[in-house]
Design a protein around this motif. Sequence first.
Motif, mmCIF file in Angstrom:
data_model
loop_
_atom_site.group_PDB
_atom_site.id
_atom_site.type_symbol
_atom_site.label_atom_id
_atom_site.label_comp_id
_atom_site.label_asym_id
_atom_site.label_seq_id
_atom_site.Cartn_x
_atom_site.Cartn_y
_atom_site.Cartn_z
ATOM 1 N N THR A 232 2.217 25.146 50.001
ATOM 2 C CA THR A 232 3.122 25.974 50.619
ATOM 3 C C THR A 232 3.369 27.320 50.106
ATOM 4 O O THR A 232 3.535 27.712 48.975
ATOM 5 C CB THR A 232 4.515 25.356 50.203
ATOM 6 O OG1 THR A 232 4.413 23.894 50.459
ATOM 7 C CG2 THR A 232 5.759 25.916 50.795
ATOM 8 N N GLY A 237 6.763 26.568 54.403
ATOM 9 C CA GLY A 237 7.351 25.024 54.407
ATOM 10 C C GLY A 237 6.054 24.387 55.103
ATOM 11 O O GLY A 237 4.929 24.693 54.969
ATOM 12 N N SER A 260 12.591 23.820 57.536
ATOM 13 C CA SER A 260 13.117 24.118 56.176
ATOM 14 C C SER A 260 12.634 23.145 55.401
ATOM 15 O O SER A 260 12.410 23.362 54.123
ATOM 16 C CB SER A 260 14.383 24.627 56.070
ATOM 17 O OG SER A 260 15.387 23.321 56.435
ATOM 18 N N GLY A 263 10.369 23.257 52.268
ATOM 19 C CA GLY A 263 10.213 24.660 52.087
ATOM 20 C C GLY A 263 10.449 25.404 50.669
ATOM 21 O O GLY A 263 10.945 24.903 49.717
ATOM 22 N N ARG A 264 9.896 26.758 50.298
ATOM 23 C CA ARG A 264 10.267 27.436 49.107
ATOM 24 C C ARG A 264 11.377 28.515 49.659
ATOM 25 O O ARG A 264 11.440 28.968 50.594
ATOM 26 C CB ARG A 264 8.890 28.190 48.833
ATOM 27 C CG ARG A 264 7.840 27.280 48.207
ATOM 28 C CD ARG A 264 6.749 28.271 47.695
ATOM 29 N NE ARG A 264 5.626 27.733 47.066
ATOM 30 C CZ ARG A 264 5.226 27.175 45.821
ATOM 31 N NH1 ARG A 264 6.352 26.951 45.061
ATOM 32 N NH2 ARG A 264 4.307 26.643 45.510
ATOM 33 N N ARG A 285 15.198 23.406 52.012
ATOM 34 C CA ARG A 285 14.409 24.415 51.271
ATOM 35 C C ARG A 285 14.763 24.601 49.925
ATOM 36 O O ARG A 285 15.222 25.467 49.462
ATOM 37 C CB ARG A 285 14.558 25.743 52.150
ATOM 38 C CG ARG A 285 13.541 26.817 51.462
ATOM 39 C CD ARG A 285 13.794 27.885 52.639
ATOM 40 N NE ARG A 285 13.200 27.864 54.137
ATOM 41 C CZ ARG A 285 12.045 27.625 54.371
ATOM 42 N NH1 ARG A 285 11.005 28.116 53.437
ATOM 43 N NH2 ARG A 285 11.851 27.489 55.714
#
Length: 355
Positions: A232, A237, A260, A263-264, A285
Amino acid sequence: MIASRKIEVVDLFCGIGGLSFGMKSKGFDILAGYDLDATCRYAYETNNEAKFIYKDIKTVSADEIGALYSKDAIRVLAGCAPCQPFSSYAFKNKKKDPNKYDLLYEFGRLVKDTLPDIVTMENVSQILAFKDKPVLSDFVDLLKENDYRVWVKPVYCPDYGIPQTRKRLVLLASRLGKIELIPPTHKPNEYKTVKDAIGDLPELKAGEADPNDSLHRAKALSPKNLDRIRNTPYGGGWKNWPEELKLRCHKTDGGSSFGSVYGRMVWEKPAPTMTTQCTGLGNGRFGHPTQDRAISVREAALIQTFPKTYKFFADEQYVAITKASRYIGNAVPPRLGEIIAESISKHINSNLTDL
């Protein structure tokens, strides 16, 4: 400077005390918090120096609430009725708990029977659009029928120095005169970011805990999820993964809209809304911007604006990540409690200058 009379607060649905703590930090006297989760007692009482009362609001009487206040105090009744029936998740979930719809009506009953000087409530903004039951409009009508002036609007938390894109409904009502939330304290170019909140914490690996901070611990990841976070990119994501790492649900039309998930976060912007599952990689996220893990309990608490001094457990060496995440995700950010308190203080000063 606030009026010379004490401002006393009773906090319904208090949880671990985020709202109370924010108001206490602005000089309000917190008398008691009510909640049906007995495990919140330690955090509430330790940080707020106030009584935690384990009781179902449906069994709480007006006489009981009224007896808590001092004779000459300005009385504030605060509450954040559990928001699950009105959350965005609840709109998709058919199995809602019908009993939780009644909690705002119970809050209204106590307001009507005790007539505090000021009422404040915080809830999810989706309650404005809720069609099944007009609980919010009924609550506002009850306030107006009892001579309260009411201010109620959605509030975007970054506007008030909270480093997450949380949007919450805030209600203020007063029998003393017109009341409203103070203007935003931060412009978009001044928003608190993920880096502002957690950028100085030591690095962690998934499954590790900081030896100097037992709340700075991250959930372990399976080998496959570790592969996923490693694939990622910054701010990315699951859509950035190779096909063999994608989940089957992501490949459906419905799943593809949840971009999301896994996700980062990014350093330069506020974090997403902290939920009760915010320390789980697959729940939103919630990936660390640069480290291969989900955010830690400490990071979630700081994003929620709990100071490092806040005590969540009597023995923090044995922190249950799931329980801590639930406490943090359910809490009112203390910074929002400060903003509500500042708004009430300003209101009192402008309406009761002779105190």
